[in-house]
Motif scaffolding. Sequence first.
Motif, PDB file in Angstrom:
ATOM      1  N   ALA A  87      29.268  42.761  50.588  1.00  0.00           N
ATOM      2  CA  ALA A  87      30.587  43.393  50.461  1.00  0.00           C
ATOM      3  C   ALA A  87      31.689  42.347  50.559  1.00  0.00           C
ATOM      4  CB  ALA A  87      30.762  44.459  51.540  1.00  0.00           C
ATOM      5  N   GLU A  88      31.526  41.387  51.469  1.00  0.00           N
ATOM      6  CA  GLU A  88      32.517  40.308  51.608  1.00  0.00           C
ATOM      7  C   GLU A  88      32.542  39.449  50.349  1.00  0.00           C
ATOM      8  OE1 GLU A  88      35.522  37.975  52.908  1.00  0.00           O
ATOM      9  OE2 GLU A  88      34.857  39.884  53.746  1.00  0.00           O
ATOM     10  N   LEU A  89      31.396  39.142  49.797  1.00  0.00           N
ATOM     11  CA  LEU A  89      31.306  38.360  48.569  1.00  0.00           C
ATOM     12  C   LEU A  89      32.010  39.081  47.422  1.00  0.00           C
ATOM     13  CD1 LEU A  89      30.080  35.958  46.960  1.00  0.00           C
ATOM     14  CD2 LEU A  89      28.062  37.388  46.615  1.00  0.00           C
ATOM     15  N   ILE A  90      31.774  40.370  47.330  1.00  0.00           N
ATOM     16  CA  ILE A  90      32.425  41.165  46.272  1.00  0.00           C
ATOM     17  C   ILE A  90      33.934  41.165  46.463  1.00  0.00           C
ATOM     18  CG2 ILE A  90      32.714  43.516  45.382  1.00  0.00           C
ATOM     19  CD1 ILE A  90      29.642  43.840  45.882  1.00  0.00           C
ATOM     20  N   ARG A  91      34.410  41.304  47.697  1.00  0.00           N
ATOM     21  CA  ARG A  91      35.859  41.273  47.960  1.00  0.00           C
ATOM     22  C   ARG A  91      36.450  39.924  47.532  1.00  0.00           C
ATOM     23  NH1 ARG A  91      34.539  44.508  52.318  1.00  0.00           N
ATOM     24  NH2 ARG A  91      34.172  42.782  53.740  1.00  0.00           N
ATOM     25  N   GLU A  92      35.762  38.838  47.874  1.00  0.00           N
ATOM     26  CA  GLU A  92      36.241  37.502  47.491  1.00  0.00           C
ATOM     27  C   GLU A  92      36.306  37.362  45.980  1.00  0.00           C
ATOM     28  OE1 GLU A  92      34.140  34.256  49.362  1.00  0.00           O
ATOM     29  OE2 GLU A  92      34.040  35.355  51.252  1.00  0.00           O
ATOM     30  N   LEU A  93      35.275  37.828  45.300  1.00  0.00           N
ATOM     31  CA  LEU A  93      35.252  37.736  43.838  1.00  0.00           C
ATOM     32  C   LEU A  93      36.363  38.569  43.211  1.00  0.00           C
ATOM     33  CD1 LEU A  93      31.418  37.822  43.137  1.00  0.00           C
ATOM     34  CD2 LEU A  93      32.978  35.894  42.852  1.00  0.00           C
ATOM     35  N   LEU A  94      36.590  39.749  43.755  1.00  0.00           N
ATOM     36  CA  LEU A  94      37.666  40.598  43.229  1.00  0.00           C
ATOM     37  C   LEU A  94      39.029  39.944  43.430  1.00  0.00           C
ATOM     38  CD1 LEU A  94      36.408  44.156  44.243  1.00  0.00           C
ATOM     39  CD2 LEU A  94      36.484  43.140  41.946  1.00  0.00           C
ATOM     40  N   ASN A  95      39.220  39.251  44.538  1.00  0.00           N
ATOM     41  CA  ASN A  95      40.477  38.531  44.765  1.00  0.00           C
ATOM     42  C   ASN A  95      40.659  37.419  43.740  1.00  0.00           C
ATOM     43  OD1 ASN A  95      41.284  40.074  46.946  1.00  0.00           O
ATOM     44  ND2 ASN A  95      40.359  38.707  48.450  1.00  0.00           N
ATOM     45  N   VAL A  96      39.600  36.681  43.456  1.00  0.00           N
ATOM     46  CA  VAL A  96      39.692  35.600  42.473  1.00  0.00           C
ATOM     47  C   VAL A  96      39.929  36.165  41.077  1.00  0.00           C
ATOM     48  CG1 VAL A  96      38.454  33.673  41.400  1.00  0.00           C
ATOM     49  CG2 VAL A  96      38.301  34.021  43.863  1.00  0.00           C
ATOM     50  N   ILE A  97      39.264  37.268  40.745  1.00  0.00           N
ATOM     51  CA  ILE A  97      39.473  37.905  39.442  1.00  0.00           C
ATOM     52  C   ILE A  97      40.914  38.381  39.310  1.00  0.00           C
ATOM     53  CG2 ILE A  97      38.874  39.937  38.057  1.00  0.00           C
ATOM     54  CD1 ILE A  97      35.957  39.514  39.091  1.00  0.00           C
ATOM     55  N   ALA A  98      41.467  38.949  40.373  1.00  0.00           N
ATOM     56  CA  ALA A  98      42.869  39.385  40.342  1.00  0.00           C
ATOM     57  C   ALA A  98      43.795  38.197  40.106  1.00  0.00           C
ATOM     58  CB  ALA A  98      43.226  40.099  41.646  1.00  0.00           C
ATOM     59  N   GLU A  99      43.481  37.064  40.730  1.00  0.00           N
ATOM     60  CA  GLU A  99      44.283  35.854  40.528  1.00  0.00           C
ATOM     61  C   GLU A  99      44.212  35.385  39.073  1.00  0.00           C
ATOM     62  OE1 GLU A  99      44.376  31.195  41.995  1.00  0.00           O
ATOM     63  OE2 GLU A  99      43.219  32.637  43.153  1.00  0.00           O
ATOM     64  N   ILE A 100      43.026  35.422  38.502  1.00  0.00           N
ATOM     65  CA  ILE A 100      42.862  35.003  37.104  1.00  0.00           C
ATOM     66  C   ILE A 100      43.624  35.949  36.178  1.00  0.00           C
ATOM     67  CG2 ILE A 100      41.195  34.728  35.218  1.00  0.00           C
ATOM     68  CD1 ILE A 100      39.183  33.801  37.382  1.00  0.00           C
ATOM     69  N   LYS A 101      43.536  37.245  36.437  1.00  0.00           N
ATOM     70  CA  LYS A 101      44.275  38.212  35.616  1.00  0.00           C
ATOM     71  C   LYS A 101      45.772  37.937  35.673  1.00  0.00           C
ATOM     72  CE  LYS A 101      43.271  42.509  36.252  1.00  0.00           C
ATOM     73  NZ  LYS A 101      42.874  43.782  36.844  1.00  0.00           N
ATOM     74  N   PHE A 102      46.289  37.639  36.868  1.00  0.00           N
ATOM     75  CA  PHE A 102      47.712  37.320  37.002  1.00  0.00           C
ATOM     76  C   PHE A 102      48.042  36.064  36.198  1.00  0.00           C
ATOM     77  CE2 PHE A 102      50.967  34.699  38.968  1.00  0.00           C
ATOM     78  CZ  PHE A 102      52.053  35.560  38.928  1.00  0.00           C
ATOM     79  N   LEU A 103      47.218  35.039  36.337  1.00  0.00           N
ATOM     80  CA  LEU A 103      47.485  33.785  35.630  1.00  0.00           C
ATOM     81  C   LEU A 103      47.508  33.994  34.121  1.00  0.00           C
ATOM     82  CD1 LEU A 103      45.311  31.321  37.734  1.00  0.00           C
ATOM     83  CD2 LEU A 103      47.806  31.401  37.640  1.00  0.00           C
ATOM     84  N   VAL A 104      46.561  34.765  33.617  1.00  0.00           N
ATOM     85  CA  VAL A 104      46.515  35.006  32.171  1.00  0.00           C
ATOM     86  C   VAL A 104      47.709  35.849  31.729  1.00  0.00           C
ATOM     87  CG1 VAL A 104      45.227  36.147  30.320  1.00  0.00           C
ATOM     88  CG2 VAL A 104      44.027  34.699  31.972  1.00  0.00           C
ATOM     89  N   ALA A 105      47.990  36.909  32.475  1.00  0.00           N
ATOM     90  CA  ALA A 105      49.057  37.833  32.083  1.00  0.00           C
ATOM     91  C   ALA A 105      50.439  37.200  32.146  1.00  0.00           C
ATOM     92  CB  ALA A 105      49.016  39.079  32.967  1.00  0.00           C
ATOM     93  N   HIS A 106      50.664  36.320  33.119  1.00  0.00           N
ATOM     94  CA  HIS A 106      52.005  35.806  33.326  1.00  0.00           C
ATOM     95  C   HIS A 106      52.156  34.321  33.030  1.00  0.00           C
ATOM     96  CE1 HIS A 106      53.218  39.624  35.045  1.00  0.00           C
ATOM     97  NE2 HIS A 106      52.075  39.612  35.722  1.00  0.00           N
ATOM     98  N   LYS A 107      51.193  33.544  33.454  1.00  0.00           N
ATOM     99  CA  LYS A 107      51.335  32.098  33.357  1.00  0.00           C
ATOM    100  C   LYS A 107      50.846  31.534  32.022  1.00  0.00           C
ATOM    101  CE  LYS A 107      52.375  31.170  37.827  1.00  0.00           C
ATOM    102  NZ  LYS A 107      53.157  30.119  38.392  1.00  0.00           N
ATOM    103  N   VAL A 108      49.990  32.236  31.323  1.00  0.00           N
ATOM    104  CA  VAL A 108      49.513  31.752  30.024  1.00  0.00           C
ATOM    105  C   VAL A 108      50.278  32.423  28.890  1.00  0.00           C
ATOM    106  CG1 VAL A 108      47.529  31.634  28.462  1.00  0.00           C
ATOM    107  CG2 VAL A 108      47.230  31.156  30.896  1.00  0.00           C
ATOM    108  N   ARG A 109      50.443  33.720  28.978  1.00  0.00           N
ATOM    109  CA  ARG A 109      51.095  34.437  27.885  1.00  0.00           C
ATOM    110  C   ARG A 109      52.570  34.067  27.744  1.00  0.00           C
ATOM    111  NH1 ARG A 109      50.221  40.442  27.974  1.00  0.00           N
ATOM    112  NH2 ARG A 109      50.869  40.256  25.823  1.00  0.00           N
ATOM    113  N   ALA A 110      53.269  33.834  28.842  1.00  0.00           N
ATOM    114  CA  ALA A 110      54.699  33.498  28.770  1.00  0.00           C
ATOM    115  C   ALA A 110      54.940  32.201  27.995  1.00  0.00           C
ATOM    116  CB  ALA A 110      55.298  33.428  30.167  1.00  0.00           C
ATOM    117  N   PRO A 111      54.227  31.108  28.294  1.00  0.00           N
ATOM    118  CA  PRO A 111      54.452  29.890  27.508  1.00  0.00           C
ATOM    119  C   PRO A 111      54.043  30.046  26.040  1.00  0.00           C
ATOM    120  CG  PRO A 111      53.261  29.362  29.529  1.00  0.00           C
ATOM    121  CD  PRO A 111      53.371  30.851  29.445  1.00  0.00           C
ATOM    122  N   ILE A 112      53.040  30.868  25.779  1.00  0.00           N
ATOM    123  CA  ILE A 112      52.651  31.096  24.386  1.00  0.00           C
ATOM    124  C   ILE A 112      53.788  31.798  23.647  1.00  0.00           C
ATOM    125  CG2 ILE A 112      51.109  32.433  22.888  1.00  0.00           C
ATOM    126  CD1 ILE A 112      48.859  31.775  24.918  1.00  0.00           C
ATOM    127  N   ALA A 113      54.393  32.787  24.282  1.00  0.00           N
ATOM    128  CA  ALA A 113      55.529  33.485  23.673  1.00  0.00           C
ATOM    129  C   ALA A 113      56.696  32.517  23.461  1.00  0.00           C
ATOM    130  CB  ALA A 113      55.956  34.660  24.540  1.00  0.00           C
TER     131      ALA A 113
END
Length: 109
Positions: free
Chosen positions: A13-39
């Motif tokens: 359960a702890e491993l899954i929580r850690e992975l979900l946190n990292v996935i959330a971070e990646i989603k944020f990076l893609v949604a905001h930090k990658v797409r904005a410079p592309i635009a």
Amino acid sequence: MINNDDMGDSANAELIRELLNVIAEIKFLVAHKVRAPIASASGLVVLLSAESTTNEDKERILGYLLSTIDEMDMNTRQIMIALVQIERTFDDTSCDDKEGGLATGCAEI
């Protein structure tokens, strides 16, 4: 009474929580930090190709475009770091190759 299976479930359960946190971070990076410079880069290319853009403006736009590319590079490095974290979470030896060096994609980012 807690048995070994309960402890394993807790660790999973702890491993899954850690992975979900990292996935959330990646989603944020893609949604905001990658797409904005592309635009931004897309808009700069439109300005660069406009017939009314002066040579002086084109030089300035090229500078902005280079800064945008640097930003995209930095942001993709952050995503790679997050992905390596996921990989290491599953396997602490995932970045070791047979010769004891770093595997592809695990070199210093």
